[in-house]
Motif scaffolding. Structure first.
Motif, PDB file in Angstrom:
ATOM      1  N   LEU A   1       0.826  -1.200   0.000  1.00  0.00           N
ATOM      2  CA  LEU A   1       0.000   0.000   0.000  1.00  0.00           C
ATOM      3  C   LEU A   1       0.864   1.256   0.000  1.00  0.00           C
ATOM      4  CD1 LEU A   1      -2.793   1.288   0.151  1.00  0.00           C
ATOM      5  CD2 LEU A   1      -2.669   1.098   2.648  1.00  0.00           C
ATOM      6  N   ALA A   2       1.943   1.247   0.762  1.00  0.00           N
ATOM      7  CA  ALA A   2       2.852   2.392   0.784  1.00  0.00           C
ATOM      8  C   ALA A   2       3.442   2.642  -0.599  1.00  0.00           C
ATOM      9  CB  ALA A   2       3.972   2.160   1.805  1.00  0.00           C
ATOM     10  N   GLY A   3       3.821   1.573  -1.291  1.00  0.00           N
ATOM     11  CA  GLY A   3       4.366   1.723  -2.638  1.00  0.00           C
ATOM     12  C   GLY A   3       3.340   2.261  -3.614  1.00  0.00           C
ATOM     13  N   ILE A   4       2.126   1.745  -3.545  1.00  0.00           N
ATOM     14  CA  ILE A   4       1.064   2.189  -4.451  1.00  0.00           C
ATOM     15  C   ILE A   4       0.734   3.654  -4.218  1.00  0.00           C
ATOM     16  CG2 ILE A   4      -1.406   1.941  -4.951  1.00  0.00           C
ATOM     17  CD1 ILE A   4      -1.048  -1.076  -4.509  1.00  0.00           C
ATOM     18  N   TRP A   5       0.536   4.022  -2.957  1.00  0.00           N
ATOM     19  CA  TRP A   5       0.169   5.409  -2.676  1.00  0.00           C
ATOM     20  C   TRP A   5       1.338   6.365  -2.827  1.00  0.00           C
ATOM     21  CZ3 TRP A   5      -3.799   5.140   1.957  1.00  0.00           C
ATOM     22  CH2 TRP A   5      -5.023   4.713   1.449  1.00  0.00           C
ATOM     23  N   GLY A   6       2.555   5.901  -2.616  1.00  0.00           N
ATOM     24  CA  GLY A   6       3.706   6.762  -2.852  1.00  0.00           C
ATOM     25  C   GLY A   6       3.864   7.108  -4.319  1.00  0.00           C
ATOM     26  N   THR A   7       3.774   6.107  -5.185  1.00  0.00           N
ATOM     27  CA  THR A   7       3.890   6.362  -6.627  1.00  0.00           C
ATOM     28  C   THR A   7       2.678   7.097  -7.172  1.00  0.00           C
ATOM     29  OG1 THR A   7       3.039   4.120  -7.014  1.00  0.00           O
ATOM     30  CG2 THR A   7       5.424   4.412  -7.066  1.00  0.00           C
ATOM     31  N   ALA A   8       1.555   7.059  -6.453  1.00  0.00           N
ATOM     32  CA  ALA A   8       0.376   7.811  -6.895  1.00  0.00           C
ATOM     33  C   ALA A   8       0.657   9.310  -6.925  1.00  0.00           C
ATOM     34  CB  ALA A   8      -0.807   7.517  -5.981  1.00  0.00           C
ATOM     35  N   PHE A   9       1.491   9.803  -6.009  1.00  0.00           N
ATOM     36  CA  PHE A   9       1.833  11.221  -6.020  1.00  0.00           C
ATOM     37  C   PHE A   9       2.561  11.602  -7.305  1.00  0.00           C
ATOM     38  CE2 PHE A   9       1.262  10.403  -1.486  1.00  0.00           C
ATOM     39  CZ  PHE A   9       0.529  11.498  -1.088  1.00  0.00           C
ATOM     40  N   VAL A  10       3.378  10.697  -7.805  1.00  0.00           N
ATOM     41  CA  VAL A  10       4.072  10.934  -9.066  1.00  0.00           C
ATOM     42  C   VAL A  10       3.074  10.954 -10.220  1.00  0.00           C
ATOM     43  CG1 VAL A  10       5.874  10.097 -10.622  1.00  0.00           C
ATOM     44  CG2 VAL A  10       6.145   9.822  -8.143  1.00  0.00           C
ATOM     45  N   ALA A  11       2.118  10.036 -10.200  1.00  0.00           N
ATOM     46  CA  ALA A  11       1.085  10.007 -11.240  1.00  0.00           C
ATOM     47  C   ALA A  11       0.246  11.279 -11.213  1.00  0.00           C
ATOM     48  CB  ALA A  11       0.198   8.777 -11.061  1.00  0.00           C
ATOM     49  N   ILE A  12      -0.028  11.797 -10.016  1.00  0.00           N
ATOM     50  CA  ILE A  12      -0.779  13.047  -9.917  1.00  0.00           C
ATOM     51  C   ILE A  12      -0.005  14.186 -10.576  1.00  0.00           C
ATOM     52  CG2 ILE A  12      -1.642  14.805  -8.319  1.00  0.00           C
ATOM     53  CD1 ILE A  12      -2.258  12.497  -6.357  1.00  0.00           C
ATOM     54  N   SER A  13       1.281  14.304 -10.236  1.00  0.00           N
ATOM     55  CA  SER A  13       2.101  15.370 -10.829  1.00  0.00           C
ATOM     56  C   SER A  13       2.139  15.257 -12.348  1.00  0.00           C
ATOM     57  CB  SER A  13       3.520  15.313 -10.257  1.00  0.00           C
ATOM     58  OG  SER A  13       3.538  15.681  -8.894  1.00  0.00           O
ATOM     59  N   ALA A  14       2.252  14.038 -12.849  1.00  0.00           N
ATOM     60  CA  ALA A  14       2.279  13.837 -14.295  1.00  0.00           C
ATOM     61  C   ALA A  14       0.937  14.208 -14.923  1.00  0.00           C
ATOM     62  CB  ALA A  14       2.626  12.385 -14.614  1.00  0.00           C
ATOM     63  N   GLY A  15      -0.156  13.784 -14.309  1.00  0.00           N
ATOM     64  CA  GLY A  15      -1.471  14.055 -14.865  1.00  0.00           C
ATOM     65  C   GLY A  15      -1.868  15.516 -14.814  1.00  0.00           C
ATOM     66  N   LEU A  16      -1.379  16.254 -13.820  1.00  0.00           N
ATOM     67  CA  LEU A  16      -1.721  17.674 -13.700  1.00  0.00           C
ATOM     68  C   LEU A  16      -1.161  18.506 -14.846  1.00  0.00           C
ATOM     69  CD1 LEU A  16      -1.326  18.236  -9.850  1.00  0.00           C
ATOM     70  CD2 LEU A  16      -3.438  18.326 -11.191  1.00  0.00           C
ATOM     71  N   GLU A  17      -0.267  17.945 -15.624  1.00  0.00           N
ATOM     72  CA  GLU A  17       0.215  18.628 -16.827  1.00  0.00           C
ATOM     73  C   GLU A  17      -0.839  18.626 -17.919  1.00  0.00           C
ATOM     74  OE1 GLU A  17       3.121  20.207 -17.203  1.00  0.00           O
ATOM     75  OE2 GLU A  17       3.629  19.757 -15.102  1.00  0.00           O
ATOM     76  N   HIS A  18      -1.880  17.818 -17.767  1.00  0.00           N
ATOM     77  CA  HIS A  18      -2.870  17.645 -18.842  1.00  0.00           C
ATOM     78  C   HIS A  18      -4.309  17.896 -18.399  1.00  0.00           C
ATOM     79  CE1 HIS A  18       0.455  15.678 -20.988  1.00  0.00           C
ATOM     80  NE2 HIS A  18       0.672  14.987 -19.876  1.00  0.00           N
ATOM     81  N   PHE A  19      -4.589  17.808 -17.086  1.00  0.00           N
ATOM     82  CA  PHE A  19      -5.948  17.973 -16.569  1.00  0.00           C
ATOM     83  C   PHE A  19      -6.012  19.136 -15.591  1.00  0.00           C
ATOM     84  CE2 PHE A  19      -5.545  13.383 -17.389  1.00  0.00           C
ATOM     85  CZ  PHE A  19      -6.719  13.090 -18.076  1.00  0.00           C
ATOM     86  N   PRO A  20      -7.160  19.838 -15.505  1.00  0.00           N
ATOM     87  CA  PRO A  20      -7.357  20.742 -14.358  1.00  0.00           C
ATOM     88  C   PRO A  20      -7.500  19.907 -13.097  1.00  0.00           C
ATOM     89  CG  PRO A  20      -9.348  20.601 -15.694  1.00  0.00           C
ATOM     90  CD  PRO A  20      -8.283  19.856 -16.446  1.00  0.00           C
ATOM     91  N   PRO A  21      -7.044  20.410 -11.952  1.00  0.00           N
ATOM     92  CA  PRO A  21      -6.865  19.546 -10.777  1.00  0.00           C
ATOM     93  C   PRO A  21      -8.124  18.867 -10.238  1.00  0.00           C
ATOM     94  CG  PRO A  21      -6.607  21.857 -10.201  1.00  0.00           C
ATOM     95  CD  PRO A  21      -6.616  21.794 -11.685  1.00  0.00           C
ATOM     96  N   VAL A  22      -9.182  19.615  -9.982  1.00  0.00           N
ATOM     97  CA  VAL A  22     -10.369  19.013  -9.364  1.00  0.00           C
ATOM     98  C   VAL A  22     -11.075  18.087 -10.341  1.00  0.00           C
ATOM     99  CG1 VAL A  22     -12.555  19.464  -8.177  1.00  0.00           C
ATOM    100  CG2 VAL A  22     -10.614  20.999  -7.820  1.00  0.00           C
ATOM    101  N   LEU A  23     -11.136  18.472 -11.600  1.00  0.00           N
ATOM    102  CA  LEU A  23     -11.737  17.602 -12.607  1.00  0.00           C
ATOM    103  C   LEU A  23     -10.928  16.317 -12.758  1.00  0.00           C
ATOM    104  CD1 LEU A  23     -13.871  17.099 -14.772  1.00  0.00           C
ATOM    105  CD2 LEU A  23     -12.388  18.319 -16.402  1.00  0.00           C
TER     106      LEU A  23
END
Length: 308
Positions: free
Chosen positions: A13-35
């Motif tokens: 779970l720590a690995g999954i949620w830790g790497t999720a922060f990286v996925a968020i940063s990557a995705g925010l380059e393409h999506f508005p945050p709340v959407l």
């Protein structure tokens, strides 16, 4: 084997949620945050509802208590946590966001002492939490003379996310029901997604579907929806029942290690000596809090090895 399995699920779970922060940063380059957060849980909620309908008999909440748990989950664990996190992470690194979220065990302790006294930590466990908090401070290095900068506001928003998640963790444990974890998770995700769509509309976030088809955008959304959300929350609620609200939130102390390493590999975020020292303190705090579980797991491993 049960304790060893619990420890393995905790690290996963720590690995999954830790790497999720990286996925968020990557995705925010393409999506508005709340959407972005809302779309994540549109997908995850539908997947989890289908799974709940397949896996359990009670796939639909009934009664005031069961719906109360769903409302808490939708409002705090899903909507509030992710709105604050995604908006704040626009101006923080993946590792920094994960580090601020690692304050949630400290906040959970405060909530638990008031709402669920049986979850309160021992003095040595409390010392472990404080050591972990010192590690967070070493990494963050707050500057009192610049409290209104963009970075500070972003950090405050991520802190609000941690507080919302900590409170939601304690309340879902306090509101004891027979509602299956799968059902609670599915309906909380769908309710949280609906709330976040409402916030996105209120903020008048732009709708530009053409930017959502970028491979990185699709990959980030898919990872967050299916792995970090659907699978991650199943692991979380399973461990919540096993460990209690305080101990399960210690996952926040391990997740930054994964966020920093993957952020360095994929996003090129720098890991300096201060960050390493801070992570060392966080790991020390984790060991102090989880010392009994770790001792039992090591003992089981030794007995298994000797029997062979």
């Amino acid at each position: 084997m049960s304790r060893a399995r619990t420890l393995g699920l905790f690290v996963a779970l720590a690995g999954i949620w830790g790497t999720a922060f990286v996925a968020i940063s990557a995705g925010l380059e393409h999506f508005p945050p709340v959407l972005f957060a809302a779309l994540r849980y549109d997908i995850a909620g539908v997947v989890m509802l289908a799974y709940a309908a397949y896996a359990v008999d009670d796939w639909y909440p009934s009664g005031r208590d069961e719906w109360a748990v769903v409302v808490v989950g939708a409002t705090l664990l899903i909507a509030a946590y992710h709105v604050f996190l995604f908006v704040g992470q626009q101006n923080t690194t993946a590792a920094a966001a994960a580090i601020v979220v690692s304050l949630s065990p400290v906040l959970t302790t405060g909530f638990a002492r008031v709402l669920v006294p049986s979850d309160a930590l021992s003095p040595l466990g409390t010392a472990g939490l404080l050591v972990g908090l010192v590690g967070v401070g070493v990494i963050a290095q707050p500057d009192p003379s610049n409290l209104l900068t963009t970075d500070v506001v972003a950090t405050l928003l991520v802190f609000c996310a941690a507080a919302a998640f900590a409170l939601g963790s304690v309340l879902t444990r306090r509101l004891e029901t027979t509602l299956p974890i799968e059902t609670m998770e599915a309906w909380s995700m769908l309710g949280g997604a609906l709330l976040m769509h409402a916030v996105s509309l209120a903020l008048r976030e732009p709708l530009e579907p053409s930017t959502w088809t970028h491979p990185e955008a699709i990959g980030a959304l898919g990872y967050l929806a299916l792995v970090a959300s659907a699978l991650g929350f199943l692991l979380y609620f399973d461990l919540l029942e096993r460990l209690g609200a305080v101990e399960i939130n210690m996952v926040s102390y391990v997740a930054p290690i994964f966020a920093a390493l993957v952020g360095w590999l994929y996003l090129g975020e720098v890991i300096d000596a201060t960050t390493v020292v801070g992570f060392g303190l966080i790991a020390t705090g984790f060991v102090l809090v989880k010392r009994q579980v770790l001792r039992r797991a090591v003992g089981q491993l030794r007995r298994h090895t000797s029997s062979e």
